[in-house]
Design an enzyme around this catalytic site. Structure first.
Site, short mmCIF file in Angstrom:
data_model
loop_
_atom_site.label_atom_id
_atom_site.label_comp_id
_atom_site.label_asym_id
_atom_site.label_seq_id
_atom_site.Cartn_x
_atom_site.Cartn_y
_atom_site.Cartn_z
N ASP A 56 43.60 36.51 36.02
CA ASP A 56 43.85 36.03 37.38
C ASP A 56 44.06 37.21 38.31
O ASP A 56 43.99 38.38 37.91
CB ASP A 56 45.05 35.08 37.40
N CYS A 109 36.32 49.27 45.69
CA CYS A 109 36.34 48.43 44.49
C CYS A 109 35.11 48.63 43.61
O CYS A 109 35.09 48.19 42.46
CB CYS A 109 36.45 46.96 44.89
N ASP A 134 45.21 35.65 31.58
CA ASP A 134 44.53 34.66 32.41
C ASP A 134 43.40 35.25 33.27
O ASP A 134 42.68 34.50 33.91
CB ASP A 134 45.54 33.98 33.35
N ASP A 175 46.95 47.63 43.39
CA ASP A 175 45.54 47.94 43.62
C ASP A 175 45.43 49.26 44.36
O ASP A 175 46.12 49.48 45.36
CB ASP A 175 44.87 46.84 44.45
N SER A 197 53.78 59.50 44.49
CA SER A 197 52.63 60.34 44.83
C SER A 197 52.48 61.45 43.81
O SER A 197 53.46 61.96 43.27
CB SER A 197 52.79 60.93 46.24
N GLY A 226 57.44 54.43 47.25
CA GLY A 226 56.20 54.64 46.54
C GLY A 226 56.27 55.82 45.60
O GLY A 226 57.34 56.35 45.30
#
EC number: 2.7.9.3
Length: 340
Positions: free
Chosen positions: A45, A13, A43, A63, A135, A133
């Site tokens: 958030d 992060c 927001d 993320d 890739s 997913g």
């Protein structure tokens, strides 16, 4: 696996775009006027929330980042735990996840398989399913999840809705990026590094599972913007968070490394963003660095009614013994954050 971490210029992060820059970029996006969108990017958030019926809303988050550890499997577990955290911080239950993968052609495919296996293990621990997913090849490995969860609209917890008189609980220790920076500079401590990795791998599922029995008014997970910037978001314009720095849980050796100026670029971006919004007078340079340190898969900052604080803390400490009461919420005073 040699070369996995070395292929990256930044990781975890700590690689996030700075909060101030991100705010400026988002200003170019159109405003949202959808009545069923309970929480959008306006927001600031932790995730988006969309109501699909009076009794049910979907939580959506994404993320991903590049590695902060050299073992692909371990990296996969950390990235997945971090992505799942946004759903837990809003009081929700994850339903399913999608992989997001960027991977260099030059690296061994075994590393890719191990990274995905680590992520799948955390998805399984969360009790949900991995449904697919996307890739691509990239110059650096990157991995994460897009997670969908659910919550009853009237049980939604946001990051900027504390109430005056609340007590603040932090569920994980600070200092992850500082400890990893020391390890990467070959001046780290093996036990401290192992403790930081274990903290990042820990799901916030177990702390969030305790929310239902208590009056939790606000919650956020502490990630790339560090404790202070996330606390500013919680304080908003109506409240002041009073934080007792002596009560903060801190990873072993993190304060020592911070005193030796083993800091990160992400921490400096956080310092620039916070600027003069917080009075750091009387706070040691090492403690300042811990307050700004970007946390990868960090803990939950919880604002809970005073009458429930001790009981909630005791319940959380059954699974997460490092959790601590770190402060209180007041009606807005002169500053949004007061550090003791």
């Amino acid at each position: 696996m040699e070369g996995f971490l070395a292929s990256c210029t930044s990781g975890g992060c700590g690689a996030k775009i700075g909060a101030a820059d991100l705010h400026d970029y988002l200003q170019a996006l159109p405003q949202q006027h959808e009545p069923n969108l309970l929480v959008g990017f306006n927001d600031a958030d932790d995730a988006a929330v969309y109501k699909i019926s009076p009794e049910r809303a979907l939580i959506s988050t994404i993320d991903f980042f590049s590695p902060m550890v050299d073992d692909p499997y371990t990296f996969g577990t950390i990235a997945a735990a971090n992505a799942l955290s946004d759903v837990y911080s809003m009081g929700g239950q994850p339903l399913y996840a999608l992989n997001i993968v960027c991977f260099p052609e030059r690296l061994p495919k075994k590393a890719l398989a191990e990274m995905l296996s680590g992520g799948a293990a955390k998805v399984q621990e969360a009790g949900i399913v991995l449904v697919g997913g996307h890739s691509i090849y990239d110059h650096e490995p990157k991995y994460g999840l897009a997670v969908t969860g659910e919550i009853a609209p009237d049980q939604l917890i946001q990051n900027h809705t504390p109430e005056a008189g609340d007590v603040l609980i932090l569920t994980k220790a600070l200092g992850v990026s500082i400890v990893l920076a020391a390890a990467r500079a070959d001046v780290g401590d093996e036990q401290a590094t192992a403790a930081a990795i274990a903290s990042m791998q820990r799901l916030n599922k177990y702390a969030a599972a305790k929310f239902n029995d208590f009056q939790v008014h606000a919650c956020t997970d502490i990630t790339g913007f560090g404790l202070l910037a996330h606390s500013l978001e919680m304080a908003g314009t109506e409240h002041t968070l009073v934080i007792d720095t002596a009560e903060l849980p801190i990873l072993a050796k993190a304060a020592e490394f911070a005193a030796e100026f083993l800091v990160t670029a992400g921490g400096e971006r956080n310092r620039e963003h916070v600027g003069n919004q917080v009075d750091l007078t009387g706070i040691t340079p090492a403690m300042q660095e811990l307050l700004f340190d970007p946390q990868t898969s960090g803990g939950l900052l919880i604002s809970v009614a005073e009458k429930d604080a001790a009981l909630l803390l005791a319940a959380i400490q059954e699974d997460d013994p490092v959790a601590r009461i770190i402060g209180v919420v007041n009606a807005r005073e002169q500053e949004p954050i007061i550090l003791l």
